[in-house]
Scaffold this active site. Structure first.
Site, PDB file in Angstrom:
ATOM      1  N   LEU A   1       0.810  -1.215   0.000  1.00  0.00           N
ATOM      2  CA  LEU A   1       0.000   0.000   0.000  1.00  0.00           C
ATOM      3  C   LEU A   1       0.840   1.259   0.000  1.00  0.00           C
ATOM      4  O   LEU A   1       1.913   1.294   0.598  1.00  0.00           O
ATOM      5  CB  LEU A   1      -0.876   0.046   1.260  1.00  0.00           C
ATOM      6  CG  LEU A   1      -1.984  -0.973   1.329  1.00  0.00           C
ATOM      7  CD1 LEU A   1      -1.564  -2.120   2.190  1.00  0.00           C
ATOM      8  CD2 LEU A   1      -3.213  -0.331   1.875  1.00  0.00           C
ATOM      9  N   CYS A   2       0.283   2.279  -0.602  1.00  0.00           N
ATOM     10  CA  CYS A   2       0.835   3.628  -0.507  1.00  0.00           C
ATOM     11  C   CYS A   2      -0.103   4.377   0.443  1.00  0.00           C
ATOM     12  O   CYS A   2      -1.157   4.868   0.041  1.00  0.00           O
ATOM     13  CB  CYS A   2       0.877   4.280  -1.888  1.00  0.00           C
ATOM     14  SG  CYS A   2       1.539   5.953  -1.859  1.00  0.00           S
ATOM     15  N   LEU A   3       0.252   4.385   1.717  1.00  0.00           N
ATOM     16  CA  LEU A   3      -0.589   4.981   2.752  1.00  0.00           C
ATOM     17  C   LEU A   3       0.317   5.731   3.719  1.00  0.00           C
ATOM     18  O   LEU A   3       1.241   5.147   4.298  1.00  0.00           O
ATOM     19  CB  LEU A   3      -1.382   3.887   3.480  1.00  0.00           C
ATOM     20  CG  LEU A   3      -2.319   4.321   4.591  1.00  0.00           C
ATOM     21  CD1 LEU A   3      -3.413   5.257   4.073  1.00  0.00           C
ATOM     22  CD2 LEU A   3      -2.957   3.107   5.258  1.00  0.00           C
TER      23      LEU A   3
END
EC number: 2.3.2.23
Length: 185
Positions: free
Chosen positions: A87-89
């Site tokens: 994820l890109c979080l």
């Protein structure tokens, strides 16, 4: 011997078990407290609604000072999810805080399903469709939702509800036998 990170994960598990946020569940693997399996149910009123998405969270001894590695095991079509499931979080990267626990991490991921950030894409195609062709984006996400129902990808064995009390007792016994107790966040 129980370490500060393991003590914290035991506390996270107890909280998640006794007061679970809606639409998420998670538990450590039966043989490794540092690896958790989780499920996030697609949020209502989104293209992800009715999906059942599996994830794995991998912690190391620096938790909670550093975030876990989180990866979707289920196939995802989302602007902020890489092809490999990572994820890109922001809270898993530069905005991490030791105050976040497993419930907060999973809730943040569920919120990301509800409100993607196409300006910080991990999947350029999904981000482009989200911005420019919502109908096709929704069609692709719904295909992902349907695939999640059939997803028979094996996850490592998790602690089952019947085993929770036994696991907690074992974890607490480990904590009780450890060296002098110190307060930890």
């Amino acid at each position: 011997m129980s370490t500060p990170s393991k003590k914290r994960l035991i506390r996270d598990f107890k909280r998640l078990s006794t007061d679970p946020p809606g639409g998420i569940s998670g538990a450590p693997c039966a043989d490794n407290l540092m690896i958790w399996n989780a499920v996030i149910f697609g949020p209502a009123d989104t293209p992800f609604e009715d999906g059942t998405f599996k994830l794995v969270l991998t912690f190391d001894e620096s938790y909670p000072n550093k975030p876990p590695t989180v990866k979707f095991l289920s196939k995802m079509f989302h602007p902020n999810v890489y092809a490999n499931g990572e994820l890109c979080l922001d809270i898993l990267q530069n905005r991490w805080s030791p105050t976040y626990d497993v419930a907060a991490i999973l809730t943040s991921i569920q919120s990301l399903l509800h409100d993607p950030n196409p300006n910080s894409p991990a999947n350029a195609e999904a981000a482009s469709l989200y911005r420019e062709n919502m109908k096709e984006y929704v069609r692709r996400v719904k295909a992902t939702v349907e695939a999640s129902w059939l997803d028979d990808g094996e996850m490592p064995e998790s602690i089952e509800e019947d085993d929770e009390a036994e696991a907690e007792a074992e974890a607490e016994a480990t904590v009780d036998r450890s060296a002098p107790q110190t307060a930890s966040a």
